[in-house]
Write a protein that holds these residues in place. Structure first.
Motif, short mmCIF file in Angstrom:
data_model
loop_
_atom_site.label_atom_id
_atom_site.label_comp_id
_atom_site.label_asym_id
_atom_site.label_seq_id
_atom_site.Cartn_x
_atom_site.Cartn_y
_atom_site.Cartn_z
N ASP A 65 0.81 -1.22 0.00
CA ASP A 65 0.00 0.00 0.00
C ASP A 65 0.84 1.27 0.00
O ASP A 65 0.40 2.30 -0.49
CB ASP A 65 -0.94 0.02 1.22
N ASP A 66 2.03 1.21 0.56
CA ASP A 66 2.88 2.40 0.68
C ASP A 66 3.33 2.86 -0.70
O ASP A 66 4.08 2.16 -1.39
CB ASP A 66 4.10 2.07 1.54
N PRO A 67 2.91 4.05 -1.14
CA PRO A 67 3.29 4.50 -2.49
C PRO A 67 4.77 4.79 -2.62
O PRO A 67 5.30 4.86 -3.73
CB PRO A 67 2.45 5.77 -2.69
N ASP A 68 5.46 4.99 -1.49
CA ASP A 68 6.89 5.28 -1.53
C ASP A 68 7.75 4.02 -1.46
O ASP A 68 8.97 4.09 -1.48
CB ASP A 68 7.28 6.22 -0.38
N GLU A 69 7.10 2.86 -1.33
CA GLU A 69 7.83 1.60 -1.27
C GLU A 69 8.54 1.36 -2.59
O GLU A 69 7.91 1.33 -3.65
CB GLU A 69 6.87 0.44 -0.99
N ARG A 70 9.85 1.21 -2.55
CA ARG A 70 10.56 0.97 -3.80
C ARG A 70 10.36 -0.47 -4.25
O ARG A 70 10.06 -1.35 -3.44
CB ARG A 70 12.06 1.27 -3.64
N THR A 71 10.51 -0.71 -5.52
CA THR A 71 10.37 -2.05 -6.07
C THR A 71 11.65 -2.84 -5.78
O THR A 71 12.75 -2.36 -6.05
CB THR A 71 10.12 -1.98 -7.58
N ALA A 82 3.04 1.99 -8.05
CA ALA A 82 4.01 1.63 -9.09
C ALA A 82 3.44 0.57 -10.02
O ALA A 82 3.70 0.57 -11.23
CB ALA A 82 5.31 1.14 -8.46
N ALA A 83 2.66 -0.37 -9.46
CA ALA A 83 2.08 -1.44 -10.27
C ALA A 83 1.05 -0.92 -11.25
O ALA A 83 0.73 -1.61 -12.23
CB ALA A 83 1.44 -2.48 -9.35
N SER A 84 0.54 0.28 -11.01
CA SER A 84 -0.45 0.88 -11.91
C SER A 84 0.17 1.94 -12.81
O SER A 84 -0.53 2.58 -13.58
CB SER A 84 -1.59 1.52 -11.09
N SER A 85 1.48 2.11 -12.72
CA SER A 85 2.14 3.17 -13.48
C SER A 85 2.52 2.68 -14.87
O SER A 85 2.46 1.50 -15.20
CB SER A 85 3.41 3.62 -12.74
N ALA A 86 2.96 3.64 -15.69
CA ALA A 86 3.37 3.31 -17.05
C ALA A 86 4.64 2.47 -17.08
O ALA A 86 4.93 1.81 -18.09
CB ALA A 86 3.58 4.60 -17.85
N MET A 87 5.39 2.47 -15.98
CA MET A 87 6.64 1.71 -15.90
C MET A 87 6.46 0.33 -15.28
O MET A 87 7.44 -0.39 -15.10
CB MET A 87 7.66 2.49 -15.06
N ALA A 88 5.24 -0.07 -14.97
CA ALA A 88 5.03 -1.31 -14.21
C ALA A 88 5.64 -2.52 -14.91
O ALA A 88 6.31 -3.34 -14.27
CB ALA A 88 3.54 -1.52 -13.98
N ARG A 89 5.39 -2.68 -16.20
CA ARG A 89 5.94 -3.85 -16.89
C ARG A 89 7.45 -3.84 -16.86
O ARG A 89 8.09 -4.88 -16.62
CB ARG A 89 5.45 -3.89 -18.34
N GLU A 90 8.04 -2.68 -17.09
CA GLU A 90 9.51 -2.59 -17.13
C GLU A 90 10.11 -2.83 -15.75
O GLU A 90 11.17 -3.46 -15.62
CB GLU A 90 9.92 -1.22 -17.67
N LEU A 91 9.46 -2.33 -14.69
CA LEU A 91 9.93 -2.59 -13.33
C LEU A 91 9.90 -4.09 -13.02
O LEU A 91 10.84 -4.64 -12.44
CB LEU A 91 9.08 -1.82 -12.32
N ALA A 92 8.81 -4.74 -13.41
CA ALA A 92 8.69 -6.18 -13.17
C ALA A 92 9.75 -6.95 -13.95
O ALA A 92 10.39 -7.86 -13.42
CB ALA A 92 7.29 -6.66 -13.55
N LEU A 93 9.95 -6.58 -15.21
CA LEU A 93 10.94 -7.26 -16.04
C LEU A 93 12.33 -7.12 -15.44
O LEU A 93 13.12 -8.09 -15.41
CB LEU A 93 10.90 -6.68 -17.44
#
Length: 252
Positions: free
Chosen positions: A37-43, A60-71
């Motif tokens: 839930d913490d929006p400041d939690e880093r991936t 972050a999971a809802s952001s435009a970078m979500a796929r790239e962060l997961a990859l």
């Protein structure tokens, strides 16, 4: 590759990242995606005997970078399973070897950990950029560096003096800039007139005690498949270079 998203939240970025990742790589252990839930939690990724865990904020999971962060985190998991030296080498051991008998500021020690993390990220992104496009990552690097140099004053406080990265520690900002540019050059993501060069050199000018070009070279030219001894020495050398004159001999 078994992936499970725990709790309510978007799933498509992680499934899309998995599909890209599986074109070239696979993981032996399942991946649990923990939405926080913490929006400041880093991936970040954690590794256990029976699973990997990808920790990411819902924002972050809802952001435009979500796929790239997961990859990117999947790539770290792959390096961990490969027992790649960058992901098995103890940073504490390197600090002991590099700085034994010296007294070093706490902030400099924390920066040394960041340098080690940059090297881990280089090796993770060798995988990331082998399976996915680099445009979003390049934009991410550019925006992060731009934020670090954004507080440059309009006029110097004294003639000839102008801080170029006032919002952050200028020394580690220069190293971060070297990392960003090295990663971009390593994977041919930038032309010579790209804005990232201007931002990186602005950060470098604010920390003349940091050998920006040397750090860029260190990051860019990391051997693709180093053995454990070679990698340890590279990290020891980088640590000593960064601490440099800021370390003093401890009292006997």
């Amino acid at each position: 590759m078994d992936i499970r998203v725990l709790g309510p939240g978007p799933t498509s970025p992680f499934l899309s990242a998995r599909d890209l990742f599986e074109t070239e790589h696979d993981l032996s252990l399942p991946v649990h995606v923990q939405l926080r839930d913490d929006p400041d939690e880093r991936t970040w990724a954690a590794h256990y005997d029976d699973r990997h865990v990808l920790n990411i904020s819902r924002q972050a999971a809802s952001s435009a970078m979500a796929r790239e962060l997961a990859l990117h985190e999947f790539a770290h998991m792959a390096r961990h399973e490969q027992e790649h030296p960058s992901h098995t080498q103890s940073t504490e051991e390197v600090l002991y070897l590099a700085l034994a008998g010296k007294s070093v500021e706490r902030r400099k020690l924390s920066h040394c950990y960041q340098i080690a993390n940059h090297m881990k990220d280089i090796y993770a992104d060798d995988i990331t950029l082998s399976v996915g496009p680099g445009e979003k990552l390049l934009s991410f690097l550019e925006s992060g560096l731009a934020a670090a140099v954004a507080d440059r004053p309009e006029t110097p406080s004294r003639p000839g003096l102008q801080r170029l990265s006032a919002s952050a520690d200028p020394e580690i900002t220069a190293v971060n800039a070297a990392f960003a540019l090295a990663l971009a050059e390593r994977h041919d993501l930038v032309d010579e007139d790209h804005r990232l060069y201007d931002l990186a050199y602005a950060a470098a000018m604010d920390a003349p005690e940091v050998d920006f070009e040397e750090f860029k070279r260190r990051f860019r030219e990391l051997a693709r498949e180093p053995d454990a001894s070679t990698y340890r020495q590279v990290l020891v050398d980088a640590t000593r270079s960064y601490v440099g004159g800021g370390a003093t001999r401890a009292a006997d």
